[in-house]
Scaffold this motif. Structure first.
Motif, PDB file in Angstrom:
ATOM      1  N   UNK A 298       0.831  -1.205   0.000  1.00 12.42           N
ATOM      2  CA  UNK A 298       0.000   0.000   0.000  1.00 12.42           C
ATOM      3  C   UNK A 298       0.862   1.250   0.000  1.00 12.42           C
ATOM      4  N   UNK A 299       1.967   1.233   0.774  1.00 11.80           N
ATOM      5  CA  UNK A 299       2.879   2.390   0.788  1.00 11.80           C
ATOM      6  C   UNK A 299       3.508   2.591  -0.579  1.00 11.80           C
ATOM      7  N   UNK A 300       3.938   1.487  -1.226  1.00 11.28           N
ATOM      8  CA  UNK A 300       4.532   1.598  -2.565  1.00 11.28           C
ATOM      9  C   UNK A 300       3.533   2.189  -3.554  1.00 11.28           C
ATOM     10  N   UNK A 301       2.268   1.831  -3.403  1.00 13.01           N
ATOM     11  CA  UNK A 301       1.245   2.342  -4.323  1.00 13.01           C
ATOM     12  C   UNK A 301       1.048   3.841  -4.168  1.00 13.01           C
ATOM     13  N   UNK A 302       1.081   4.323  -2.932  1.00 15.49           N
ATOM     14  CA  UNK A 302       0.744   5.718  -2.680  1.00 15.49           C
ATOM     15  C   UNK A 302       1.974   6.634  -2.678  1.00 15.49           C
ATOM     16  N   UNK A 303       3.177   6.045  -2.722  1.00 11.95           N
ATOM     17  CA  UNK A 303       4.404   6.851  -2.643  1.00 11.95           C
ATOM     18  C   UNK A 303       4.513   7.914  -3.733  1.00 11.95           C
ATOM     19  N   UNK A 304       4.226   7.604  -5.021  1.00 12.74           N
ATOM     20  CA  UNK A 304       4.322   8.674  -6.035  1.00 12.74           C
ATOM     21  C   UNK A 304       3.432   9.869  -5.713  1.00 12.74           C
ATOM     22  N   UNK A 305       2.238   9.628  -5.264  1.00 14.37           N
ATOM     23  CA  UNK A 305       1.339  10.729  -4.907  1.00 14.37           C
ATOM     24  C   UNK A 305       1.894  11.506  -3.713  1.00 14.37           C
ATOM     25  N   UNK A 306       2.491  10.779  -2.755  1.00 15.80           N
ATOM     26  CA  UNK A 306       3.051  11.452  -1.579  1.00 15.80           C
ATOM     27  C   UNK A 306       4.244  12.327  -1.965  1.00 15.80           C
ATOM     28  N   UNK A 307       5.073  11.858  -2.916  1.00 16.88           N
ATOM     29  CA  UNK A 307       6.224  12.648  -3.340  1.00 16.88           C
ATOM     30  C   UNK A 307       5.800  13.948  -4.011  1.00 16.88           C
ATOM     31  N   UNK A 308       4.723  13.911  -4.742  1.00 15.25           N
ATOM     32  CA  UNK A 308       4.236  15.136  -5.381  1.00 15.25           C
ATOM     33  C   UNK A 308       3.904  16.213  -4.347  1.00 15.25           C
ATOM     34  N   UNK A 309       3.520  15.812  -3.160  1.00 13.20           N
ATOM     35  CA  UNK A 309       3.159  16.763  -2.119  1.00 13.20           C
ATOM     36  C   UNK A 309       4.256  16.873  -1.053  1.00 13.20           C
TER      37      UNK A 309
END
Length: 439
Positions: A298-309
């Motif tokens: 789940x963390x790997x899935x959401x990491x790109x979105x988190x990096x954008x912010x």
């Protein structure tokens, strides 16, 4: 209210119906004969013999007024009437001067002197047996009336009202008043009926709520679908009509179209998962799943979105492995939705902390962000379908409003739970548990 069984009530009624006539009969006998003896020779026959002896012994005094007055007083005291008639048919003495006979003939005889009939004597006495029978019959009718009144009040009327309320309930009227009864069987039926009424009322209320929720979901989905579709159509029309002529403009239009199509895909996926979790009878593909591995995916899935912010995600892994029985895909989707919510509400350069461990047969977990946290209203509706804290439903400030709803339903399908709260140091906290797999 103290209750009795119908069988006991029936036995008591039969006893009461048998007892009351007997009481009336005995009371009438005592009042009439002034004795508890039911043998007529003890009272009535003794009175008759004594009256006959007095008449026979005072033949010379029959015409004496003083004797007649004295004898009349005696007869009245004994509740007896007498009449003396001569051989010629003339009335010598009559205790009831009015001539109205209240009693029946109990004894009549003739007096003979020197071989000739000198007079005929008739003695009248009350027929106590008839009075006793009438009293007993009156007691029987009274007992029947009282038992019938009790049956009407405690059995017939409650059953009639139950039948009437059942028809009202069938017509959709749930505001029914159920009668009380002293009969245990009827009281049990009333209690069962009351439970049924409460169940139907609650079911009807939930049906109304579900219908309102369904209408809201349809309206909200239509709104969420219309916005990206409208934008997608506008940019495609611009490309078709040549509004975007330079390569940079064309590339920008295509990027926007891809973004809107991704939003549509995400919305459709959310709706599909929401419908799947709403169908409670759908069996889960339960397998042994490592919760830590699911959390990492789940963390790997959401990491790109988190990096954008510029949001960092810190996972505090448990010392021992945490295994659960469940559907790995659904569990990953639930954790991804919780992370997505945390990222969307985290400030720039914020941090999300994930902790999980096995405690008392459960895998407990917490997701904490550094955002503004939940308002009091959001805490009440955060898991409601399609709820978002702001009313504009702007995608820049939130998702489709199904993420946390889906996450909670997935946890509940796995026998767990999910709660929302605010951390004392600030930020929102999503915490829950899932039963751990038995070793």
């Amino acid at each position: 209210m103290k209750t009795i069984r119908i069988r006991k009530f029936t036995l008591l009624s039969l006893f009461f119906i048998s007892l009351v006539p007997w009481v009336f009969l005995v009371t009438a006998h005592v009042i009439n004969t002034k004795t508890f003896s039911f043998d007529p020779t003890d009272s009535q026959q003794a009175n008759l013999k004594q009256t006959a002896r007095l008449i026979e012994a005072n033949m010379k005094n029959w015409t004496d007024q003083a004797w007649q007055m004295q004898f009349s007083a005696y007869l009245q005291e004994q509740d007896v009437e007498a009449e003396i008639v001569s051989a010629a048919g003339e009335v010598i003495f009559q205790s009831n001067a009015a001539g109205e006979r209240r009693f029946t003939i109990s004894e009549q005889f003739s007096l003979v002197e020197d071989g000739n009939v000198t007079a005929r004597v008739v003695v009248y006495q009350q027929n106590s047996r008839a009075i006793q029978l009438i009293a007993a019959f009156a007691g029987f009718l009274l007992a029947l009336f009282l038992v019938g009144l009790a049956m009407r009040r405690w059995i017939i009327t409650p059953l009639e009202q139950l039948s009437f309320n059942a028809r009202r309930l069938a017509d959709g009227d749930f505001e029914v008043e159920l009668p009380s009864s002293r009969m245990k069987e009827i009281a049990d039926v009333r209690d069962g009926f009351q439970v049924m009424v409460r169940g139907l009322t609650e079911s009807f209320r939930k049906q109304i709520e579900l219908e309102e929720e369904r209408r809201f979901v349809i309206a909200a989905v239509a709104h969420d679908l219309r916005t990206p579709l409208f934008a997608l159509r506008g940019y495609l029309d611009g490309l078709e009509q040549g509004v975007a002529r330079s390569p940079e403009q064309i590339s920008k239009y295509v990027a926007v179209c891809k973004e809107k199509s991704a939003q549509l895909d995400h919305l459709v996926e959310e709706l599909f998962t929401f419908t799947k979790t709403d169908y409670r009878e759908s069996p889960l593909q339960r397998k042994l799943v490592d919760f830590g591995q699911v959390c990492k995916q789940a963390v790997d899935t959401i990491t790109p979105q988190a990096r954008q912010r510029d949001v960092s995600i810190l996972v505090k892994e448990a010392e021992a492995s945490c295994s659960v029985l469940g559907d790995a895909h659904l569990l990953e989707r639930a954790l991804t939705n919780m992370l997505d919510n945390a990222v969307l509400h985290s400030p720039q350069n914020g941090k999300i902390v994930i902790e999980y461990e096995q405690i008392a047969g459960n895998v407990s977990f917490t997701f904490r962000d550094e955002g503004m946290g939940f308002t009091a209203e959001e805490l009440q509706h955060v898991f409601a379908p399609l709820y978002r804290g702001e009313e504009s439903r702007n995608r820049a400030t939130g998702g489709v409003g199904l993420g946390l709803t889906i996450a909670r339903r997935i946890m509940e399908q796995h026998g767990g739970e999910l709660h929302a709260a605010n951390h004392p140091d600030g930020g929102a906290v999503l915490s829950g548990r899932i039963p751990a797999a038995s070793e």
